[in-house]
Design a protein around this motif. Structure first.
Motif, PDB file in Angstrom:
ATOM      1  N   GLU A 138       8.923  -5.311 -14.948  1.00 27.44           N
ATOM      2  CA  GLU A 138       9.952  -4.272 -15.161  1.00 27.44           C
ATOM      3  C   GLU A 138      10.096  -3.339 -13.969  1.00 27.44           C
ATOM      4  OE1 GLU A 138      12.034  -4.143 -17.655  1.00 27.44           O
ATOM      5  OE2 GLU A 138      11.135  -5.948 -18.525  1.00 27.44           O
ATOM      6  N   GLY A 139       9.293  -3.548 -12.921  1.00 23.65           N
ATOM      7  CA  GLY A 139       9.478  -2.789 -11.697  1.00 23.65           C
ATOM      8  C   GLY A 139       8.704  -1.498 -11.592  1.00 23.65           C
ATOM      9  N   PHE A 140       7.680  -1.305 -12.440  1.00 25.80           N
ATOM     10  CA  PHE A 140       6.915  -0.056 -12.387  1.00 25.80           C
ATOM     11  C   PHE A 140       5.929  -0.022 -11.218  1.00 25.80           C
ATOM     12  CE2 PHE A 140       8.229  -0.158 -16.838  1.00 25.80           C
ATOM     13  CZ  PHE A 140       8.738   1.130 -16.979  1.00 25.80           C
ATOM     14  N   VAL A 157      -1.583   3.969  -4.207  1.00 28.83           N
ATOM     15  CA  VAL A 157      -0.572   4.896  -4.704  1.00 28.83           C
ATOM     16  C   VAL A 157      -0.520   4.803  -6.226  1.00 28.83           C
ATOM     17  CG1 VAL A 157       1.865   5.505  -4.685  1.00 28.83           C
ATOM     18  CG2 VAL A 157       0.774   4.666  -2.589  1.00 28.83           C
ATOM     19  N   ASP A 158      -0.675   5.919  -6.881  1.00 28.71           N
ATOM     20  CA  ASP A 158      -0.735   5.936  -8.342  1.00 28.71           C
ATOM     21  C   ASP A 158       0.660   5.822  -8.938  1.00 28.71           C
ATOM     22  OD1 ASP A 158      -1.416   6.219 -10.952  1.00 28.71           O
ATOM     23  OD2 ASP A 158      -2.127   8.293 -10.797  1.00 28.71           O
ATOM     24  N   SER A 159       0.841   4.863  -9.834  1.00 32.13           N
ATOM     25  CA  SER A 159       2.138   4.690 -10.500  1.00 32.13           C
ATOM     26  C   SER A 159       2.278   5.611 -11.701  1.00 32.13           C
ATOM     27  CB  SER A 159       2.297   3.237 -10.971  1.00 32.13           C
ATOM     28  OG  SER A 159       1.344   2.945 -11.981  1.00 32.13           O
ATOM     29  N   LEU A 210       0.815  -1.220   0.000  1.00 32.07           N
ATOM     30  CA  LEU A 210       0.000   0.000   0.000  1.00 32.07           C
ATOM     31  C   LEU A 210       0.846   1.266   0.000  1.00 32.07           C
ATOM     32  CD1 LEU A 210      -2.872  -1.015   2.461  1.00 32.07           C
ATOM     33  CD2 LEU A 210      -2.919  -0.949  -0.037  1.00 32.07           C
ATOM     34  N   THR A 211       2.130   1.119   0.285  1.00 30.42           N
ATOM     35  CA  THR A 211       3.028   2.285   0.254  1.00 30.42           C
ATOM     36  C   THR A 211       3.753   2.397  -1.084  1.00 30.42           C
ATOM     37  OG1 THR A 211       4.971   1.074   1.110  1.00 30.42           O
ATOM     38  CG2 THR A 211       3.417   1.975   2.725  1.00 30.42           C
ATOM     39  N   ARG A 212       3.538   1.448  -1.987  1.00 28.96           N
ATOM     40  CA  ARG A 212       4.256   1.414  -3.258  1.00 28.96           C
ATOM     41  C   ARG A 212       3.310   1.650  -4.429  1.00 28.96           C
ATOM     42  NH1 ARG A 212       9.386  -0.735  -2.106  1.00 28.96           N
ATOM     43  NH2 ARG A 212       9.884   0.166  -4.161  1.00 28.96           N
ATOM     44  N   PRO A 213       3.842   2.051  -5.590  1.00 27.78           N
ATOM     45  CA  PRO A 213       3.002   2.362  -6.760  1.00 27.78           C
ATOM     46  C   PRO A 213       2.204   1.153  -7.240  1.00 27.78           C
ATOM     47  CG  PRO A 213       5.241   3.162  -7.074  1.00 27.78           C
ATOM     48  CD  PRO A 213       5.268   2.296  -5.852  1.00 27.78           C
ATOM     49  N   PHE A 214       0.988   1.422  -7.659  1.00 27.98           N
ATOM     50  CA  PHE A 214       0.091   0.381  -8.160  1.00 27.98           C
ATOM     51  C   PHE A 214      -0.113   0.574  -9.662  1.00 27.98           C
ATOM     52  CE2 PHE A 214      -4.201  -1.201  -9.184  1.00 27.98           C
ATOM     53  CZ  PHE A 214      -4.080  -2.513  -8.748  1.00 27.98           C
TER      54      PHE A 214
END
Length: 289
Positions: free
Chosen positions: A226-228, A208-210, A184-188
């Protein structure tokens, strides 16, 4: 509509007389009554001249022999048509074709019978219209159809899972549902048509918006690799990637229970109904592996 000048039954009568010595033998070959056959033979002789009596026996004339040759060729041509490979046109999503259909293609061909040829597509016009206009015979998708002309069978549960990039491995240690708090703290990575409330109905804050929205599930998988960011995806789509350690699976119980892998076919097509059992059996087997 044009019709045959000489009926197929009369052609077979000529062939029977060519292959036998007496009227009774011809009647036996044709499985018919000799008296009735005698009346029909007289008609063929009178109207077409394909039979004539020689020494009190019916014989095929030279013109009749030409028709016998045509009849024999037609019989063989019909046999070739019936023995030819049957074809089946199957529509499905690109990701299902890549991750399920192609890896299990030989099993499907064995289920259908190895004499069947297979055409696979992802129709731009949509699955329902492709079935209705006759472009495809079956569709395999993960929701029921809306059109009542289309019959369907819900076959197997479509399980979804959380996925994260392998580069996050050092931050994900326990492989438990507690790691969801970390996500929840990382981009989705979001699908364009995704409704967040279906997958995460009780979140107090938005994900969290990526800055990345994608319109297809293969793209979602690639973006996570790819880690996005992290995302949700059908387990069938990512199972091989998880096994190869190209993705990390995060244990989490998603509140979706009604998504099923479905087989569709047009209700009015009797031949599709006959084949549907084999398609359903295959889908059930490969989606439950």
């Amino acid at each position: 509509m044009e019709k045959f000048t000489v009926s197929s039954d009369d052609c077979l009568i000529l062939k029977a007389f060519h292959d036998s010595k007496t009227l009774r033998e011809a009647a036996t070959l044709l499985s018919c009554d000799p008296a009735g056959l005698a009346r029909r033979v007289q008609y063929i002789s009178t109207h077409f001249g394909f039979l004539q009596k020689v020494n009190n026996r019916w014989q095929v004339t030279s013109q009749g022999l030409d028709l016998v040759a045509w009849t024999e060729t037609s019989i063989q041509s019909q046999k070739k048509i019936l023995l030819a490979k049957s074809s089946l046109r199957l529509a499905t999503t690109m990701w299902f074709s890549e991750e399920v259909l192609m890896p299990h293609l030989m099993k499907l061909k064995t289920t259908l019978g190895n004499d069947s040829s297979l055409a696979v597509s992802t129709p731009n016009k949509g699955f329902e219209l492709a079935l209705i206009d006759g472009s495809v015979d079956f569709a395999i998708v993960c929701h029921p159809p809306e059109n009542p002309e289309i019959e369907h069978k819900q076959v197997a549960e479509e399980k979804w899972t959380l996925i994260a990039p392998p580069s996050w491995k050092k931050d994900i240690r326990t492989k438990s549902e507690k790691e969801f708090e970390f996500l929840l703290t990382r981009p989705f990575v979001r699908h364009n048509e995704m409704n967040q409330d279906i997958f995460f109905p009780n979140l107090e804050n938005p994900l969290v918006d990526s800055g990345l929205a994608i319109d297809n599930l293969i793209g979602i998988r690639s973006a996570v690799c790819e880690g996005f960011g992290w995302s949700v995806a059908p387990r069938l789509l990512v199972e091989r990637y998880i096994s190869d350690q190209r993705l990390i699976e995060i244990p989490y119980t998603l509140p979706i229970r009604d998504r099923k892998v479905c087989v569709w076919w047009l209700r009015s097509r009797f031949e599709a109904k006959k084949k549907s059992g084999k398609i359903i059996s295959w889908v059930k087997e490969v989606c439950s592996d």
